[in-house]
Design a protein around this motif. Structure first.
Motif, PDB file in Angstrom:
ATOM      1  N   GLY A 154       0.798  -1.217   0.000  1.00  0.00           N
ATOM      2  CA  GLY A 154       0.000   0.000   0.000  1.00  0.00           C
ATOM      3  C   GLY A 154       0.829   1.265   0.000  1.00  0.00           C
ATOM      4  N   GLY A 155       2.045   1.190   0.535  1.00  0.00           N
ATOM      5  CA  GLY A 155       2.899   2.363   0.607  1.00  0.00           C
ATOM      6  C   GLY A 155       3.320   2.915  -0.734  1.00  0.00           C
ATOM      7  N   CYS A 156       3.187   2.139  -1.795  1.00  0.00           N
ATOM      8  CA  CYS A 156       3.588   2.603  -3.136  1.00  0.00           C
ATOM      9  C   CYS A 156       2.409   3.043  -3.993  1.00  0.00           C
ATOM     10  N   HIS A 157       1.220   3.099  -3.425  1.00  0.00           N
ATOM     11  CA  HIS A 157       0.059   3.480  -4.222  1.00  0.00           C
ATOM     12  C   HIS A 157       0.127   4.937  -4.664  1.00  0.00           C
ATOM     13  N   GLY A 158       0.659   5.812  -3.812  1.00  0.00           N
ATOM     14  CA  GLY A 158       0.829   7.202  -4.222  1.00  0.00           C
ATOM     15  C   GLY A 158       1.798   7.341  -5.376  1.00  0.00           C
ATOM     16  N   GLN A 159       2.857   6.552  -5.347  1.00  0.00           N
ATOM     17  CA  GLN A 159       3.845   6.547  -6.434  1.00  0.00           C
ATOM     18  C   GLN A 159       3.199   6.101  -7.752  1.00  0.00           C
ATOM     19  N   ILE A 160       2.399   5.052  -7.692  1.00  0.00           N
ATOM     20  CA  ILE A 160       1.712   4.565  -8.890  1.00  0.00           C
ATOM     21  C   ILE A 160       0.846   5.667  -9.490  1.00  0.00           C
ATOM     22  N   GLU A 161       0.094   6.350  -8.648  1.00  0.00           N
ATOM     23  CA  GLU A 161      -0.828   7.367  -9.140  1.00  0.00           C
ATOM     24  C   GLU A 161      -0.094   8.607  -9.641  1.00  0.00           C
ATOM     25  N   ALA A 162       1.058   8.927  -9.031  1.00  0.00           N
ATOM     26  CA  ALA A 162       1.867  10.038  -9.545  1.00  0.00           C
ATOM     27  C   ALA A 162       2.375   9.721 -10.950  1.00  0.00           C
ATOM     28  N   LEU A 163       2.833   8.496 -11.151  1.00  0.00           N
ATOM     29  CA  LEU A 163       3.297   8.093 -12.475  1.00  0.00           C
ATOM     30  C   LEU A 163       2.152   8.078 -13.486  1.00  0.00           C
ATOM     31  N   ALA A 164       0.988   7.593 -13.058  1.00  0.00           N
ATOM     32  CA  ALA A 164      -0.166   7.578 -13.959  1.00  0.00           C
ATOM     33  C   ALA A 164      -0.553   8.997 -14.385  1.00  0.00           C
ATOM     34  N   LYS A 165      -0.438   9.954 -13.463  1.00  0.00           N
ATOM     35  CA  LYS A 165      -0.735  11.352 -13.811  1.00  0.00           C
ATOM     36  C   LYS A 165       0.281  11.894 -14.809  1.00  0.00           C
ATOM     37  N   LEU A 166       1.543  11.536 -14.621  1.00  0.00           N
ATOM     38  CA  LEU A 166       2.563  11.958 -15.577  1.00  0.00           C
ATOM     39  C   LEU A 166       2.303  11.357 -16.953  1.00  0.00           C
ATOM     40  N   GLN A 167       1.897  10.090 -16.980  1.00  0.00           N
ATOM     41  CA  GLN A 167       1.597   9.449 -18.260  1.00  0.00           C
ATOM     42  C   GLN A 167       0.439  10.145 -18.968  1.00  0.00           C
ATOM     43  N   ALA A 168      -0.539  10.594 -18.191  1.00  0.00           N
ATOM     44  CA  ALA A 168      -1.690  11.279 -18.789  1.00  0.00           C
ATOM     45  C   ALA A 168      -1.350  12.707 -19.213  1.00  0.00           C
ATOM     46  N   THR A 169      -0.494  13.372 -18.438  1.00  0.00           N
ATOM     47  CA  THR A 169      -0.155  14.774 -18.715  1.00  0.00           C
ATOM     48  C   THR A 169       0.839  14.925 -19.865  1.00  0.00           C
ATOM     49  N   TYR A 170       1.772  13.974 -19.967  1.00  0.00           N
ATOM     50  CA  TYR A 170       2.821  14.038 -20.997  1.00  0.00           C
ATOM     51  C   TYR A 170       2.802  12.746 -21.828  1.00  0.00           C
ATOM     52  N   PRO A 171       1.748  12.508 -22.586  1.00  0.00           N
ATOM     53  CA  PRO A 171       1.607  11.233 -23.290  1.00  0.00           C
ATOM     54  C   PRO A 171       2.762  10.931 -24.243  1.00  0.00           C
ATOM     55  N   GLU A 172       3.290  11.975 -24.907  1.00  0.00           N
ATOM     56  CA  GLU A 172       4.366  11.731 -25.863  1.00  0.00           C
ATOM     57  C   GLU A 172       5.659  11.330 -25.160  1.00  0.00           C
ATOM     58  N   ARG A 173       5.850  11.748 -23.918  1.00  0.00           N
ATOM     59  CA  ARG A 173       7.054  11.395 -23.160  1.00  0.00           C
ATOM     60  C   ARG A 173       7.003   9.974 -22.613  1.00  0.00           C
ATOM     61  N   PHE A 174       5.787   9.436 -22.475  1.00  0.00           N
ATOM     62  CA  PHE A 174       5.650   8.162 -21.771  1.00  0.00           C
ATOM     63  C   PHE A 174       5.044   7.065 -22.638  1.00  0.00           C
ATOM     64  N   THR A 175       5.184   7.185 -23.952  1.00  0.00           N
ATOM     65  CA  THR A 175       4.869   6.024 -24.787  1.00  0.00           C
ATOM     66  C   THR A 175       5.883   4.928 -24.476  1.00  0.00           C
ATOM     67  N   VAL A 176       5.538   3.711 -24.779  1.00  0.00           N
ATOM     68  CA  VAL A 176       6.463   2.599 -24.509  1.00  0.00           C
ATOM     69  C   VAL A 176       7.787   2.816 -25.232  1.00  0.00           C
ATOM     70  N   GLU A 177       7.734   3.341 -26.460  1.00  0.00           N
ATOM     71  CA  GLU A 177       8.953   3.563 -27.245  1.00  0.00           C
ATOM     72  C   GLU A 177       9.824   4.664 -26.630  1.00  0.00           C
ATOM     73  N   SER A 178       9.183   5.637 -25.971  1.00  0.00           N
ATOM     74  CA  SER A 178       9.928   6.769 -25.413  1.00  0.00           C
ATOM     75  C   SER A 178      10.548   6.475 -24.057  1.00  0.00           C
ATOM     76  N   LEU A 179      10.150   5.384 -23.436  1.00  0.00           N
ATOM     77  CA  LEU A 179      10.645   5.096 -22.081  1.00  0.00           C
ATOM     78  C   LEU A 179      12.156   4.869 -22.054  1.00  0.00           C
ATOM     79  N   THR A 180      12.736   4.468 -23.192  1.00  0.00           N
ATOM     80  CA  THR A 180      14.185   4.270 -23.236  1.00  0.00           C
ATOM     81  C   THR A 180      14.938   5.596 -23.111  1.00  0.00           C
ATOM     82  N   ARG A 181      14.244   6.698 -23.316  1.00  0.00           N
ATOM     83  CA  ARG A 181      14.874   8.013 -23.224  1.00  0.00           C
ATOM     84  C   ARG A 181      14.908   8.549 -21.790  1.00  0.00           C
ATOM     85  N   ILE A 182      14.310   7.815 -20.869  1.00  0.00           N
ATOM     86  CA  ILE A 182      14.375   8.224 -19.462  1.00  0.00           C
ATOM     87  C   ILE A 182      15.798   8.055 -18.955  1.00  0.00           C
ATOM     88  N   LYS A 183      16.334   9.106 -18.353  1.00  0.00           N
ATOM     89  CA  LYS A 183      17.692   9.075 -17.810  1.00  0.00           C
ATOM     90  C   LYS A 183      17.691   8.614 -16.366  1.00  0.00           C
TER      91      LYS A 183
END
Length: 499
Positions: free
Chosen positions: A306-335
């Motif tokens: 349960g302690g990681c549920h906030g982390q999951i939802e923060a990431l989900a918000k980022l995926q929704a806010t920046y869709p082009e940054r978080f496509t599966v193909e773009s994930l390799t560009r994460i530093k």
């Protein structure tokens, strides 16, 4: 002015007063509690917490590590008369409680309390299932059957007890220091619930809590490998049930176990926490009967700690806010990915994996892995922790780029499962999101949403007719004449849901 003890040796802080009668007062409250003393909305919530625990048990009964546990236990335990969820087998009360508790905790889909971490259903329900069948078999105290209302009231007692014991001991502090807090806080919860259902006097109930508390323990190192983490809340169910069964005929256990300074429950498990006061036994009975701690029991929407549920939802918000940054193909560009957590969750889940792949248990307890599967799969459900998925290169590439930190912002009340996530890309761009409280805190998950979760999970484990019958019985529990009808439905085989 702080007074001295009569012997003049120690300052007398009211929080540490071993003559304040907390354990006795709490035991009397449990014994005297009647259905009309519990607000209708609290009783209604308790029924839905039961329903949630039951579906976790139905699904958890047939995962591989549960089947391993069943095989081992059946090899040395003789047959008995108590139901084992999902199996046409019956065992003695203590053995049945261990298996059923391990099933409810098996998939990390069960409830958790946000202030004093424990998984209440995995502790309370197995003890009460077995205690119900003890009542039917008891030669010395024949009652025949347990009604749904009796079962519900005993559940309320258990759901109240665990968090209160935990708050008196410092809440989330035990997790920081490496204790598995739930099996510790859960021992008095199972004892109080079982004692209420079995009809113990206040004096015998105090003894039962003392017997349960002297067995309390649980090492959080169980999260890294192996399977035993799934069973540790079940140990508390067994310990509390044993205390109630042992003391219902007058056997004397530890008295004043909450308030005792030397060798007491709160005193011993709070040692080394650096808090002032070290513990506060008064919190066990604070606003008893007016503030209901079971209303702070949270319902999980993700199959992980349960302690990681906030982390999951923060990431989900980022995926929704920046869709082009978080496509599966773009994930390799994460530093790199920086995750900021409360002190308890950082200690519990912010560790760097030592080996690849992790076990299913370890993966469900690791913030880096949990965040990676949210980014790759856009969900954190049971399928993300199947053995066949644990060694994916694309997941581990993100795991190795993740670092966790402690942020005191999340140490505030009810923020313990929140998180801030900062993601940096190879072009220098940086995005971040903060979730103070994950879904289900304010507002809480509704009863209807709990029923929806029940139906979704139950459909994977049992047939529609059985699913409907169980839901109808639990939601109408106060009108059920004999709880054995529900136990019979739980005993039938379930389907395997994870390979």
């Amino acid at each position: 002015m702080v007074a001295l003890d009569p012997n003049g040796d120690h300052p007398q802080d009211p929080a540490l007063d071993e003559n304040n009668g907390v354990t006795s007062c709490f035991s009397s409250w449990v014994t005297n509690l009647r259905p009309e003393d519990v607000p209708p909305h609290v009783l209604e919530r308790a029924k839905h917490l039961i329903l949630d625990g039951i579906v976790c048990g139905l699904v958890g009964a047939r995962v591989p590590w549960s089947e391993e546990c069943v095989t081992s236990v059946l090899d040395f335990e003789p047959p008995g008369y108590c139901t084992v969820i999902g199996y046409e087998k019956s065992l003695g009360p203590l053995a049945a409680a261990v298996l059923n508790g391990s099933f409810i905790q098996a998939t990390e889909l069960d409830d958790y309390h946000s202030g004093a971490p424990l998984h209440s259903a995995a502790v309370v329900l197995p003890a009460l299932f077995a205690a119900t069948q003890v009542v039917a078999k008891s030669a010395s105290q024949p009652r025949g059957v347990v009604s749904g209302l009796e079962f519900l009231l005993a559940t309320v007692v258990g759901l109240e007890t665990g968090p209160r014991a935990g708050l008196g001991c410092g809440g989330t502090d035990l997790l920081k220091r490496g204790w598995h807090s739930g099996p510790i806080f859960g021992c008095p919860a199972a004892a109080a619930a079982s004692s209420k259902l079995l009809g113990l006097s206040a004096d015998d109930l105090e003894s039962a809590i003392g017997v349960a508390c002297t067995q309390a323990g649980g090492l959080m190192a169980a999260q890294y490998e192996g399977m035993v983490k799934r069973v540790q809340h079940a140990f508390a169910a067994r310990n509390g049930l044993f205390g109630a069964l042992l003391c219902r005929n007058g056997y004397v256990g530890i008295k004043k176990v909450f308030e005792r300074r030397y060798g007491g429950f709160l005193s011993m498990f709070s040692q080394g926490n650096g808090q002032t006061p070290q513990y506060d036994s008064r919190r066990v009975i604070e606003d008893l009967g007016s503030t209901w701690q079971l209303m702070n029991i949270r319902i999980k929407l993700y199959a992980c700690v349960g302690g990681c549920h906030g982390q999951i939802e923060a990431l989900a918000k980022l995926q929704a806010t920046y869709p082009e940054r978080f496509t599966v193909e773009s994930l390799t560009r994460i530093k790199k990915i920086d995750v900021y957590l409360s002190g308890a969750i950082f200690a519990h889940d912010g560790w760097a994996p030592e080996e690849r792949p992790m076990t299913e248990t370890g993966a469900q307890m690791n913030a880096a892995y949990i965040g990676a599967v949210q980014l790759i799969d856009r969900q954190v459900l049971l399928a993300q922790f199947a053995a066949s998925t644990l060694n994916r290169d694309e997941v581990w590439d993100l795991v190795y780029k993740t670092t966790c930190y402690h942020d005191t912002h999340f140490d505030k009340l009810h923020h313990v499962c929140g998180a801030r996530v900062v993601v940096e890309f190879d072009d220098g761009a940086q995005v971040e999101e903060t979730v103070d409280m994950p879904k289900g805190y304010d507002p809480p998950i509704t009863d209807e949403e709990i029923r929806m979760k029940y139906r979704r999970l139950a459909a994977s484990a049992i047939d529609p007719d059985r699913m409907e019958k169980i839901e109808k019985l639990v939601v109408g529990l106060e009108n059920v004449e004999d709880v054995s009808e529900l136990l019979d439905l739980l005993a039938a085989p379930t389907k395997r849901v994870l390979e």
